[in-house]
Design an enzyme around this catalytic site. Structure first.
Site, PDB file in Angstrom:
ATOM      1  N   GLU A 116       0.852  -0.457  -0.134  1.00 56.72           N
ATOM      2  CA  GLU A 116       0.364   0.075  -0.276  1.00 56.72           C
ATOM      3  C   GLU A 116       0.486   1.504  -0.167  1.00 56.72           C
ATOM      4  OE1 GLU A 116      -3.411  -0.648   0.071  1.00 56.72           O
ATOM      5  OE2 GLU A 116      -3.916  -1.881   1.081  1.00 56.72           O
ATOM      6  N   HIS A 140      -3.541   2.076   8.601  1.00 59.97           N
ATOM      7  CA  HIS A 140      -4.815   1.424   8.628  1.00 59.97           C
ATOM      8  C   HIS A 140      -5.032  -0.019   9.697  1.00 59.97           C
ATOM      9  CE1 HIS A 140      -6.827  -1.141   6.048  1.00 59.97           C
ATOM     10  NE2 HIS A 140      -6.416  -1.503   6.363  1.00 59.97           N
ATOM     11  N   HIS A 142      -7.956  -2.675  11.665  1.00 65.69           N
ATOM     12  CA  HIS A 142      -9.004  -4.029  10.933  1.00 65.69           C
ATOM     13  C   HIS A 142     -10.117  -3.555  12.992  1.00 65.69           C
ATOM     14  CE1 HIS A 142      -6.812  -5.997   7.524  1.00 65.69           C
ATOM     15  NE2 HIS A 142      -7.017  -4.449   7.471  1.00 65.69           N
ATOM     16  N   GLU A 170     -16.909  12.383  24.197  1.00 62.79           N
ATOM     17  CA  GLU A 170     -15.794  11.874  23.789  1.00 62.79           C
ATOM     18  C   GLU A 170     -15.592  12.086  22.148  1.00 62.79           C
ATOM     19  OE1 GLU A 170     -13.991  12.572  26.295  1.00 62.79           O
ATOM     20  OE2 GLU A 170     -11.631  12.368  25.759  1.00 62.79           O
ATOM     21  N   HIS A 211     -14.356  -3.852   5.725  1.00 68.58           N
ATOM     22  CA  HIS A 211     -12.337  -3.600   6.011  1.00 68.58           C
ATOM     23  C   HIS A 211     -11.893  -3.525   6.692  1.00 68.58           C
ATOM     24  CE1 HIS A 211      -9.172  -3.404   3.159  1.00 68.58           C
ATOM     25  NE2 HIS A 211      -8.386  -3.472   4.597  1.00 68.58           N
TER      26      HIS A 211
HETATM   27  O1  2HA Z   1      -2.275  -6.250   4.991  1.00 73.64           O
HETATM   28  O2  2HA Z   1      -5.081  -4.889   5.654  1.00 73.64           O
HETATM   29  O3  2HA Z   1      -5.397  -4.142   3.587  1.00 73.64           O
HETATM   30  C1  2HA Z   1      -2.554  -5.425   4.705  1.00 73.64           C
HETATM   31  C2  2HA Z   1      -3.933  -4.877   5.116  1.00 73.64           C
HETATM   32  C3  2HA Z   1      -4.675  -4.722   4.025  1.00 73.64           C
HETATM   33 ZN    ZN Z   2      -6.870  -3.868   5.696  1.00 74.18          ZN
END
Ligand code: 2HA
Ligand code: ZN
Length: 272
Positions: A116, A140, A142, A170, A211
């Site tokens: 990325e 990024h 999850h 908050e 995602h």
């Molecule tokens: O593996 O999270 O979106 C990395 C990620 C791709």
């Molecule tokens: Zn991801």
């Protein structure tokens, strides 16, 4: 000073460990990049020297010319980062024309930056410009409750922002610009990078539906704290929605306006 002894590095390592413990980084999930300040660079300059040739980024980021960024390695595992920082991370330099990068530290064992990379750099270019250099971190993750909500709520920024803001005061304090929403897209593609770049003009926190989240911040505490706050609000909302089909009571528009006034929050009318 060695990179691994630098204060900025320590703050990032704490973030990798805390985010792992929070459960946001299963297996290879997530990635991160941090644009070093001049003070960071001078603190670790003894360890920064080119390893290998200039390589194409795949797009041009002239706004980042000469910048040095710490970027997670492709396939990096968040939970292993503190044990193996030199194999999990690297520091790279952007060429003067903004088209190439070269590695100055890390990616031990033949690693390379996250797949990325182009998306991270493109977003850094936007946030550096819009914040006059204040925003340095692109992250990024999850987090499960925010992901779960993207199956339940309409994929509408007004709905998401308002629902999260209502969960606890908050939220409006920590992400006063709201939360942007990008629909499901294939990860790692130019399309998701472009869609995110458009959103990062307005938002520090962006949901990638079904995602994860994409967050930008001044430093690890700000960035981690923002995701932590939104994720907690999402958990509360899911608890509420699993008890009653509709909330019995919640703060209203006037309450949020008063909150904004007392804490001088630049909440946009479209979310109130
Ligand atoms: O593996 O999270 O979106 C990395 C990620 C791709
Ligand atoms: Zn991801």
């Amino acid at each position: 000073m060695r990179v691994t002894q630098a204060p900025f590095f320590d703050a990032l390592i704490r973030m990798f460990d805390d985010a792992t413990r929070a459960g946001w980084h299963e297996c290879h999930g997530g990635n991160l990049s941090y644009r070093l300040s001049a003070a960071d660079v001078s603190a670790v300059s003894e360890e920064l020297s080119p390893i290998g040739d200039w390589l194409p980024i795949g797009l041009r980021v002239p706004g980042l010319a000469g910048e040095k960024l710490l970027v997670t390695a492709a396939g990096q595992i968040f939970r292993n980062t503190s044990r193996d920082p030199e194999g999990s991370l690297g520091i790279l330099e952007i060429s003067e024309d903004g088209a190439n990068y070269r590695v100055l530290w890390g990616y031990a064992g033949g690693g390379r930056p996250t797949s990325e990379l182009a998306a991270h750099l493109a977003n850094h270019e936007v946030i550096k410009r819009r914040s006059a250099g204040r925003l340095r971190l692109v992250y990024h993750a999850h987090p499960e409750n925010l992901i779960a909500l993207s199956f339940v709520l309409p994929l509408d920024e007004v709905v998401f922002t308002r629902e999260l803001w209502e969960m606890m005061p908050e939220c409006a304090m920590i992400f006063p610009a709201g939360i942007g929403v990008v629909p499901w897209m294939v990860p790692g593609t130019p399309e998701i990078a472009r869609a995110t770049m458009e959103k990062v003009e307005e938002f520090d926190l962006i949901l990638w539906a079904q995602h994860g989240v994409f967050a930008v911040g001044e430093n690890p505490d700000a960035c981690f704290g923002m995701v932590e706050t939104a994720e907690k609000a999402a958990a509360i909302l899911l608890k509420v929605l699993s008890c009653v089909p509709q909330k019995r009571q919640a703060p209203g528009t006037q309450d949020l306006r008063e909150l904004a006034q007392v804490f001088r929050l630049p909440l946009k009318d479209k979310f109130l």
